[in-house]
Design a protein around this motif. Structure first.
Motif, PDB file in Angstrom:
ATOM      1  N   PRO A 139       0.797  -1.240   0.000  1.00  0.00           N
ATOM      2  CA  PRO A 139       0.000   0.000   0.000  1.00  0.00           C
ATOM      3  C   PRO A 139       0.823   1.280   0.000  1.00  0.00           C
ATOM      4  O   PRO A 139       0.294   2.343  -0.345  1.00  0.00           O
ATOM      5  CB  PRO A 139      -0.843  -0.126   1.272  1.00  0.00           C
ATOM      6  N   ASP A 140       2.086   1.197   0.367  1.00  0.00           N
ATOM      7  CA  ASP A 140       2.913   2.399   0.409  1.00  0.00           C
ATOM      8  C   ASP A 140       3.587   2.711  -0.922  1.00  0.00           C
ATOM      9  O   ASP A 140       4.270   3.732  -1.047  1.00  0.00           O
ATOM     10  CB  ASP A 140       3.999   2.257   1.489  1.00  0.00           C
ATOM     11  N   TYR A 141       3.422   1.833  -1.921  1.00  0.00           N
ATOM     12  CA  TYR A 141       4.086   2.031  -3.207  1.00  0.00           C
ATOM     13  C   TYR A 141       3.221   2.914  -4.114  1.00  0.00           C
ATOM     14  O   TYR A 141       1.998   2.938  -4.002  1.00  0.00           O
ATOM     15  CB  TYR A 141       4.324   0.699  -3.919  1.00  0.00           C
ATOM     16  N   GLY A 142       3.884   3.610  -5.032  1.00  0.00           N
ATOM     17  CA  GLY A 142       3.173   4.356  -6.050  1.00  0.00           C
ATOM     18  C   GLY A 142       2.639   3.435  -7.126  1.00  0.00           C
ATOM     19  O   GLY A 142       2.978   2.237  -7.198  1.00  0.00           O
ATOM     20  N   TRP A 143       1.812   3.999  -8.010  1.00  0.00           N
ATOM     21  CA  TRP A 143       1.149   3.215  -9.062  1.00  0.00           C
ATOM     22  C   TRP A 143       1.062   4.059 -10.333  1.00  0.00           C
ATOM     23  O   TRP A 143       0.578   5.191 -10.310  1.00  0.00           O
ATOM     24  CB  TRP A 143      -0.249   2.824  -8.614  1.00  0.00           C
ATOM     25  N   LEU A 144       1.564   3.504 -11.429  1.00  0.00           N
ATOM     26  CA  LEU A 144       1.453   4.138 -12.736  1.00  0.00           C
ATOM     27  C   LEU A 144       1.094   3.059 -13.741  1.00  0.00           C
ATOM     28  O   LEU A 144       1.863   2.127 -13.965  1.00  0.00           O
ATOM     29  CB  LEU A 144       2.781   4.804 -13.139  1.00  0.00           C
ATOM     30  N   SER A 145      -0.083   3.173 -14.318  1.00  0.00           N
ATOM     31  CA  SER A 145      -0.561   2.184 -15.293  1.00  0.00           C
ATOM     32  C   SER A 145      -1.167   2.887 -16.488  1.00  0.00           C
ATOM     33  O   SER A 145      -1.790   3.956 -16.358  1.00  0.00           O
ATOM     34  CB  SER A 145      -1.613   1.268 -14.660  1.00  0.00           C
ATOM     35  N   GLU A 146      -1.014   2.251 -17.653  1.00  0.00           N
ATOM     36  CA  GLU A 146      -1.630   2.803 -18.854  1.00  0.00           C
ATOM     37  C   GLU A 146      -3.142   2.928 -18.706  1.00  0.00           C
ATOM     38  O   GLU A 146      -3.755   3.814 -19.296  1.00  0.00           O
ATOM     39  CB  GLU A 146      -1.304   1.931 -20.074  1.00  0.00           C
ATOM     40  N   GLU A 147      -3.748   2.047 -17.907  1.00  0.00           N
ATOM     41  CA  GLU A 147      -5.207   2.015 -17.833  1.00  0.00           C
ATOM     42  C   GLU A 147      -5.758   2.559 -16.516  1.00  0.00           C
ATOM     43  O   GLU A 147      -6.902   2.297 -16.163  1.00  0.00           O
ATOM     44  CB  GLU A 147      -5.710   0.583 -18.061  1.00  0.00           C
ATOM     45  N   SER A 148      -4.953   3.312 -15.785  1.00  0.00           N
ATOM     46  CA  SER A 148      -5.422   3.967 -14.553  1.00  0.00           C
ATOM     47  C   SER A 148      -5.204   5.460 -14.672  1.00  0.00           C
ATOM     48  O   SER A 148      -4.247   5.915 -15.311  1.00  0.00           O
ATOM     49  CB  SER A 148      -4.659   3.461 -13.325  1.00  0.00           C
ATOM     50  N   ARG A 186       9.190   6.207  -3.058  1.00  0.00           N
ATOM     51  CA  ARG A 186      10.495   5.629  -3.424  1.00  0.00           C
ATOM     52  C   ARG A 186      10.331   4.454  -4.360  1.00  0.00           C
ATOM     53  O   ARG A 186      11.150   4.233  -5.256  1.00  0.00           O
ATOM     54  CB  ARG A 186      11.239   5.197  -2.152  1.00  0.00           C
ATOM     55  N   LEU A 187       9.272   3.668  -4.160  1.00  0.00           N
ATOM     56  CA  LEU A 187       9.000   2.493  -4.987  1.00  0.00           C
ATOM     57  C   LEU A 187       7.650   2.668  -5.668  1.00  0.00           C
ATOM     58  O   LEU A 187       6.658   3.048  -5.029  1.00  0.00           O
ATOM     59  CB  LEU A 187       8.998   1.226  -4.137  1.00  0.00           C
ATOM     60  N   THR A 188       7.599   2.368  -6.962  1.00  0.00           N
ATOM     61  CA  THR A 188       6.374   2.533  -7.736  1.00  0.00           C
ATOM     62  C   THR A 188       6.228   1.380  -8.727  1.00  0.00           C
ATOM     63  O   THR A 188       7.185   1.011  -9.430  1.00  0.00           O
ATOM     64  CB  THR A 188       6.393   3.870  -8.513  1.00  0.00           C
ATOM     65  N   TRP A 189       5.022   0.811  -8.772  1.00  0.00           N
ATOM     66  CA  TRP A 189       4.701  -0.181  -9.801  1.00  0.00           C
ATOM     67  C   TRP A 189       4.382   0.543 -11.114  1.00  0.00           C
ATOM     68  O   TRP A 189       3.603   1.505 -11.117  1.00  0.00           O
ATOM     69  CB  TRP A 189       3.480  -1.007  -9.394  1.00  0.00           C
ATOM     70  N   ILE A 190       4.975   0.072 -12.201  1.00  0.00           N
ATOM     71  CA  ILE A 190       4.695   0.621 -13.531  1.00  0.00           C
ATOM     72  C   ILE A 190       4.160  -0.514 -14.397  1.00  0.00           C
ATOM     73  O   ILE A 190       4.830  -1.536 -14.578  1.00  0.00           O
ATOM     74  CB  ILE A 190       5.932   1.284 -14.140  1.00  0.00           C
ATOM     75  N   VAL A 191       2.952  -0.327 -14.937  1.00  0.00           N
ATOM     76  CA  VAL A 191       2.140  -1.447 -15.417  1.00  0.00           C
ATOM     77  C   VAL A 191       1.577  -1.187 -16.812  1.00  0.00           C
ATOM     78  O   VAL A 191       1.032  -0.105 -17.074  1.00  0.00           O
ATOM     79  CB  VAL A 191       0.962  -1.679 -14.435  1.00  0.00           C
ATOM     80  N   ASP A 192       1.711  -2.178 -17.677  1.00  0.00           N
ATOM     81  CA  ASP A 192       0.930  -2.209 -18.915  1.00  0.00           C
ATOM     82  C   ASP A 192       0.133  -3.508 -18.887  1.00  0.00           C
ATOM     83  O   ASP A 192       0.698  -4.588 -19.083  1.00  0.00           O
ATOM     84  CB  ASP A 192       1.827  -2.152 -20.149  1.00  0.00           C
ATOM     85  N   PRO A 193      -1.177  -3.436 -18.618  1.00  0.00           N
ATOM     86  CA  PRO A 193      -1.956  -4.674 -18.457  1.00  0.00           C
ATOM     87  C   PRO A 193      -1.922  -5.573 -19.688  1.00  0.00           C
ATOM     88  O   PRO A 193      -1.768  -6.788 -19.562  1.00  0.00           O
ATOM     89  CB  PRO A 193      -3.370  -4.165 -18.180  1.00  0.00           C
ATOM     90  N   ILE A 194      -2.080  -4.980 -20.872  1.00  0.00           N
ATOM     91  CA  ILE A 194      -1.903  -5.715 -22.129  1.00  0.00           C
ATOM     92  C   ILE A 194      -1.114  -4.814 -23.062  1.00  0.00           C
ATOM     93  O   ILE A 194      -1.635  -3.827 -23.588  1.00  0.00           O
ATOM     94  CB  ILE A 194      -3.243  -6.117 -22.774  1.00  0.00           C
TER      95      ILE A 194
END
Length: 269
Positions: free
Chosen positions: A68-77, A87-95
């Motif tokens: 829960p403390d991580y950042g979030w960057l996604s193409e679909e969000s 400091r830590l962030t998930w970077i996501v491309d679902p498809i």
């Protein structure tokens, strides 16, 4: 030392979480592949479907609930500027490769990276239809389906083993003869990852790629003794306010150096 050990323990936990979650996301995407899907266009011309959203929702639910403390960057969000202070962030491309996915082609994947201070530290790219699961952790190498892989050595260019926009690649051709490139790979993440196991000698990304297209593949290439950068050789920085990037190249270490040297002497206009 205690802080380093604690960080390593966290990354080991996150590595297991990442692999399990990306496999689950890939299975969901595969279950919806070649079915009747609701689809629409976002922005100027980017296709998106209910499968992209379903996979994104799964990834977000699993990864964000566990971290829960991580950042979030996604193409679909929707972008949340709070990621810039994490400091830590998930970077996501679902498809990655949605157009190919919707057209029933095999070259699409789920791509997720964990980025620490602008650089990826964990990465997973899963292409379920072709059964390719790439994984990398910083300092620990790259695996494809559990087996260690490396980028092809040397600096020579066989254009049939190079993928990317032809007008750009042609700038490397000093022979004057017509060149034939590797067939197009519609998923940019997969195109770059195939450098990591020697399937390609080099891969280019045209301008306007995004963090989510690149971050996982970047680490996967690096940990396979390759390099990925812009044409000046500068590393790619992630989780910045601006997430769009220019022309990039990935290749084995020596070949990458040769390509970067070529473009330094002959820069793009």
């Amino acid at each position: 030392m205690a802080d380093v050990e604690a960080n390593d323990t966290i990354l080991t936990r996150d590595a297991a979480l990442l692999q399990d979650t990306v496999r689950e996301a890939g299975a969901l995407a595969q279950s919806m592949f070649r079915t009747e899907l609701k689809k629409w266009i976002k922005g100027a011309s980017s296709p998106v479907s209910e499968a992209d959203i379903a996979v994104n929702d799964l990834l977000e639910a699993r990864l964000r609930s566990a971290t829960p403390d991580y950042g979030w960057l996604s193409e679909e969000s929707a972008d949340d500027a709070a990621r810039l202070s994490r400091r830590l962030t998930w970077i996501v491309d679902p498809i990655d490769g949605t157009r190919n996915y919707l057209n029933g082609h095999d070259d699409w994947c789920v791509s997720v990276a964990l980025v620490e201070d602008a650089a990826p530290v964990l990465a997973a790219v899963f292409a379920p239809t072709t059964d390719e699961f790439f994984f990398a952790a910083r300092g620990q190498g790259t695996t494809l389906n559990g087996a260690a892989v490396r980028a092809s050595p040397g600096s020579a260019l066989d254009f049939s083993r190079v993928a990317g926009p032809k007008p750009m690649v042609e700038r490397l051709n000093s022979s004057g003869h017509e060149i034939k490139l590797h067939p197009r790979i519609g998923s940019l993440a997969l195109r770059l990852c195939r450098v990591a196991h020697g399937g390609l000698d080099a891969a280019f990304a045209g301008g306007n790629s995004h963090d989510w297209d690149l971050a996982a593949a970047d680490l996967i290439v690096q940990e396979a003794d390759g390099r990925m950068s812009d044409l000046s050789g500068d590393p790619i920085l992630y989780n910045r306010r601006e997430v769009t990037h220019g022309v990039l190249v990935a290749a084995g270490r020596d070949r990458h150096a040769s390509i970067v040297a070529h473009f330094r002497n002959r820069p793009l206009a």
